[in-house]
Design a protein around this motif. Structure first.
Motif, mmCIF file in Angstrom:
data_model
loop_
_atom_site.group_PDB
_atom_site.id
_atom_site.type_symbol
_atom_site.label_atom_id
_atom_site.label_comp_id
_atom_site.label_asym_id
_atom_site.label_seq_id
_atom_site.Cartn_x
_atom_site.Cartn_y
_atom_site.Cartn_z
ATOM 1 N N ALA A 77 1.054 -0.994 -0.142
ATOM 2 C CA ALA A 77 0.019 0.121 -0.227
ATOM 3 C C ALA A 77 0.778 1.373 -0.002
ATOM 4 N N LYS A 89 -4.455 -0.737 5.934
ATOM 5 C CA LYS A 89 -5.859 -0.183 5.393
ATOM 6 C C LYS A 89 -6.510 0.757 7.356
ATOM 7 N N TYR A 136 -4.899 3.270 8.126
ATOM 8 C CA TYR A 136 -4.792 5.390 7.244
ATOM 9 C C TYR A 136 -5.858 5.122 7.610
ATOM 10 N N TRP A 171 -4.347 6.684 -0.631
ATOM 11 C CA TRP A 171 -4.839 5.365 0.129
ATOM 12 C C TRP A 171 -4.593 4.799 -1.541
ATOM 13 N N GLY A 208 -3.887 0.431 -2.078
ATOM 14 C CA GLY A 208 -3.803 -0.735 -1.536
ATOM 15 C C GLY A 208 -4.106 -2.267 -2.540
#
Length: 321
Positions: free
Chosen positions: A114, A272, A275, A293, A295
């Protein structure tokens, strides 16, 4: 003994239900000396992973400098390709090196987890420049590629240079090698020289020249991002002007190419979750990064496309054969 086993099984199940992905011990390799961008990425992400309970204990940070990331890349490929506990910090700089054949293998040797944030590229001119829009600039370069002296903080074939050439290519400029490029030691010195008339434009990260934007001394013709940046929402993106180009100097991670699908998916989910946390959003913004983001498979495809684009442009301008 069976009772104890059942107890730990139950505890493990409860943990899995609490945190969609069970925590595990982790190590992050920063392929540079302490103090740089990759070191920052490892240490800050490692800290938040631990604080959010996404890993077991603290994340061990290992500095492994050499070859602008090539030493770490070779180490992971040769010795730790299946190490599910391993993260390696990287960025657009690493992909540029891969595209130019400076790493021992291509991007397909790793699993790209990511990107969490990025410095966003911009194309800037002086406030009194004759170029009022990105179309004005690219039209001038298309008519005569040598008519504008361009500049940034990387050498020929570096990321500042390549993202400008990506725009030029999108505009239909065929001989990219004719575009004149001057390197300065940072975005601010480049802008200072531009304001003095020595160069016609600067390609650099927005964070490096933020003060000049705020003072009104320069005009941003394009922000190279998918969406307007949060700090300057009124600045136009290249995409909004018809040029489907992004120029992120992103920060992210890969892991070994033989890590299982299950462990890879677990890392994507953990990052995630990180994030989305308030801690990361605040850390990124306070450090001058735009939280962005990408990923999993989307990020892997993005990396592969970046590598391809950079290799093609590097070939066109003679950086590689």
């Amino acid at each position: 003994m069976i009772g104890k086993l059942n107890h730990w099984k139950a505890a493990g199940l409860a943990a899995a239900m609490l945190f969609a992905v069970p925590a595990m011990a982790a190590e992050c390799i920063a392929p540079a000396d302490p103090g740089g961008g990759w070191d920052f990425t490892c240490r800050e992400v490692g800290r938040i992973l631990a604080e959010e309970g996404l890993v077991e204990g603290n994340v061990q940070v290992t500095n492994m400098p050499g070859g602008v990331g090539a030493v770490a890349y070779a180490n992971v490929a040769g010795k730790r390709a299946d190490d599910a506990a391993l993260l390696v910090a990287t960025s657009t700089v690493g992909i540029t090196q891969i595209a130019q054949g400076k790493y021992p293998a291509g991007s397909d040797q790793m699993r790209w987890i990511a990107m969490l944030g990025a410095d966003v590229g911009v194309i800037a001119v002086a406030k009194d420049s004759p170029y009022q829009s990105l179309d004005d600039l690219l039209s001038a370069l298309k008519e005569d590629p040598a008519s504008v002296v361009t500049s940034g903080s990387s050498g020929a074939g570096g990321w500042d240079h390549i993202r400008l050439l990506m725009l030029a290519e999108a505009a239909g400029i065929e001989d990219l090698s004719q575009i004149r490029w001057v390197q300065f030691d940072g975005g601010s010195p480049a802008v200072t020289q531009m304001m003095g008339g020595q160069v016609g434009l600067v390609s650099t990260d927005l964070g490096e020249i933020k003060g000049f934007v705020e003072s009104g001394d320069i005009r941003i013709l394009a922000v190279l991002s998918d969406e307007p940046v949060s700090a300057f929402p009124d600045l136009p993106t290249a995409k909004s002007q018809g040029y489907d180009i992004t120029g992120y100097n992103w920060r992210g991670f890969y892991t070994g190419g033989e890590v299982s699908d299950e462990d890879y998916a677990a890392w994507v989910e953990k990052l995630k979750t990180l994030y989305d946390s308030e801690a990361w959003q605040e850390t990124a913004k306070s450090s001058g990064l735009e939280p962005i983001w990408r990923g999993g498979e989307e990020f892997s495809a993005y990396v592969a496309e970046q590598e391809k684009q950079m290799a093609e442009i590097s070939r066109e301008i003679g950086i590689i054969q």
